[in-house]
Design a protein around this motif. Structure first.
Motif: not given
Length: 423
Positions: A73, A76, A127, A214, A217-218, A347-348, A351
Motif C-alpha cells: 500500500s 503504490d 515497480s 488494497d 484490489v489484489v 500501479e498495483i 501490492r
C-alpha cells in the motif's frame, strides 16, 4: 549517418538501465561481503554456534511476514524513487551500527530491521524498473540483471576473502555500508517518474480500511487473471522448495559427500559459474526466446539439476547437478521477471508483490523448518531426494500452465489474422 543516429539513440535509451544495473551490482556485491562478515561475527560472538548463524536466515522471511501486509500500500502510493534512495541510506546507516553490538539479540534485531527495509526495497525496485524500462528492453535488461547478480555471487565472496586476509569482518561490514551509500547516490541520477501530486494525494494514514481495500484490489485482479497468477504462484512454490533444499546444502555436502570446507566453497563457485554462463547466453538469445519458453525450459531442467544433486555420491556428480541447475536458473529468472512485468499493472505491482511475498515467506519458514525436522527422523539425503522430486513435480505443472498460455496466444493470433483476412 542514419546508422550513427540510430546508434546514438540506442545508447541514450540504455543510459538509465545501465545506472540501475550499476546500483544492483554495487549493492549485491556489498551484500555478499556483509553476509559472510556477519556470519563470522556471530560465530565469534557465540563461540562457533551453527544454530545462532541459522537464526540469521530466519530473519528475512520473518521481516517479510511483519512488513508485506502493509508495504505494498505504501509502495503504490508514494514516490518510488524517493523510497529507493531513502532505504539505501537507512541500510547504510543501520549496518554501521553492527560492529558496536556485543549482544546476539541486538544483532538479530538489527538484521530484522534490515530485513524489513529489504522487504520494502525489492517490490519498490521492481515497480520502478517496470515503469522505467521500455517493454522491448525488458528481456535484455532482466538477463543482464541476472548476469550482474550472479557476478556479485562470485565477486562478493572473493572480495570478502581478500578483506578477511588483510583486515577483519568489521572492515567488510563498513565496506557494505559504503556500497549502499554509493547505490543511493547513483539512484539520484535516475529520473523521477511520478509527479508530486501523486505523493500529496496519497499522504493519508495506512488505516485498516485502506489495507482491506488494497487486499480486495489484489484478490479481484487475481480472480480476473487467474492463469497469470497461477503461473506466478507456482514459480513462488518453486522458490520455496529451492530455499528449503538449499538450507540443507552445507550439511549435505560436508556430512553425506564428505567434502572439506574448501571443496564445498569450490562447489558453490561452480554453481556461480553456471549462473554467469547461463546469464550470458540468456543475454545473447533473449530476443529470440519467448518468455514462456525461458520459464518452461528453465524450471524443468532446474528440477533435473536438483535431482542429480540429490542422488550424488561424489563431488563430480554434485558439481554436475549444481552447474545444470544454476545454468538454467538464469533462464527461469529472466523469464519470470519479464512475465511479471508484462502481466502485472505497474500501479498495483507493489501490492501484488508484497501480499504474495507474504505467503511465500510463510511457506519458506514452514518448509525449511519441516525439512530440518525431517532430518531428525530419516536420512539427510532421503529428505533432499524427496524435496527434489517435489520440486520437479512443481516444474512439470508450471510447464503445463505455460503450454496453456501458449495455446491461448496461438488461438488469439489465429483469430486476429482471420479477421484481417476477412475470414
Amino acid at each position: 549517418m542514419l546508422l550513427k543516429n540510430y546508434s546514438i539513440k540506442k545508447m541514450k535509451s540504455w543510459k538509465y538501465p545501465v545506472i540501475i544495473l550499476l546500483t544492483i551490482g554495487i549493492s549485491n556485491t556489498g551484500s555478499w561481503i556483509y553476509l559472510l562478515a556477519l556470519n563470522l561475527t556471530v560465530l565469534d560472538l557465540t563461540k562457533s554456534s551453527a544454530f545462532a548463524v541459522a537464526g540469521l536466515y530466519i530473519m528475512q522471511p520473518t521481516a517479510t511476514l511483519l512488513t508485506n501486509i502493509w508495504s505494498g500500500s505504501l509502495i503504490d502510493r508514494f514516490n518510488k524513487r524517493r523510497i529507493l534512495i531513502a532505504i539505501d541510506f537507512i541500510r547504510a546507516l543501520v549496518i554501521c551500527i553492527i560492529p558496536f553490538l556485543d549482544s546476539l539479540t541486538a544483532i538479530y534485531f538489527i538484521v530484522l530491521i534490515l530485513g524489513i527495509t529489504n522487504s520494502i526495497f525489492i517490490p519498490t525496485s521492481m515497480s520502478y524498473i517496470t515503469m522505467l524500462i521500455e517493454p522491448e528492453q525488458r528481456k535484455s535488461f532482466n538477463s543482464l540483471r541476472s548476469l550482474i547478480s550472479s557476478g556479485a555471487f562470485l565477486i562478493g565472496p572473493a572480495l570478502a576473502g581478500l578483506i578477511f586476509l588483510f583486515g577483519n569482518p568489521v572492515t567488510a561490514i563498513y565496506i557494505n555500508s559504503i556500497a549502499l551509500f554509493l547505490s543511493g547516490l547513483l539512484t539520484f541520477l535516475l529520473p523521477n517518474l511520478e509527479n508530486s501530486t501523486i505523493e500529496k494525494n496519497s499522504s493519508n494514514q495506512l488505516l485498516f480500511k485502506v489495507l482491506k481495500e488494497d487486499l480486495h484490489v489484489v484478490l479481484t485482479f487475481s480472480q480476473k487473471n487467474f492463469l497469470v497468477m497461477k503461473i506466478y504462484l507456482t514459480f513462488s512454490a518453486l522458490v520455496v522448495m529451492m530455499t528449503a533444499i538449499d538450507s540443507l546444502e552445507a550439511a549435505f555436502s560436508t556430512t553425506v559427500l564428505g567434502l572439506s570446507e574448501k571443496e564445498y566453497g569450490f562447489l558453490v563457485s561452480i554453481a556461480g559459474a553456471g549462473i554467469i554462463i547461463g546469464s550470458l547466453i540468456t543475454t545473447v538469445f533473449s530476443k529470440k526466446l519467448s518468455v514462456e519458453l525461458m520459464i518452461s525450459m528453465g524450471v524443468v531442467v532446474v528440477g533435473v539439476g536438483y535431482l542429480i544433486y540429490s542422488f550424488s555420491t561424489t563431488f563430480l556428480m554434485a558439481a554436475t547437478g549444481f552447474f545444470v541447475l544454476a545454468f538454467f536458473l538464469a533462464f527461469a529468472n529472466t523469464g519470470i521477471h519479464t512475465y511479471y512485468q508484462e502481466n502485472i499493472p505497474v500501479e498495483i505491482m507493489g501490492r501484488v508483490s508484497s501480499i504474495y511475498s507474504l505467503v511465500e515467506a510463510f511457506f519458506i519458514i514452514l518448509m525449511t523448518f519441516s525439512f530440518g525436522l525431517a532430518t531428525q527422523f530419516i536420512s539427510l539425503q532421503l529428505v533432499i531426494i524427496i524435496g527434489a522430486f517435489m520440486l520437479l513435480g512443481i516444474s512439470m505443472y508450471l510447464l503445463a500452465l505455460n503450454a496453456i498460455t501458449l495455446k491461448k496466444k496461438y488461438l488469439i493470433r489465429v483469430k486476429t489474422e482471420g479477421k484481417i483476412n476477412g475470414l
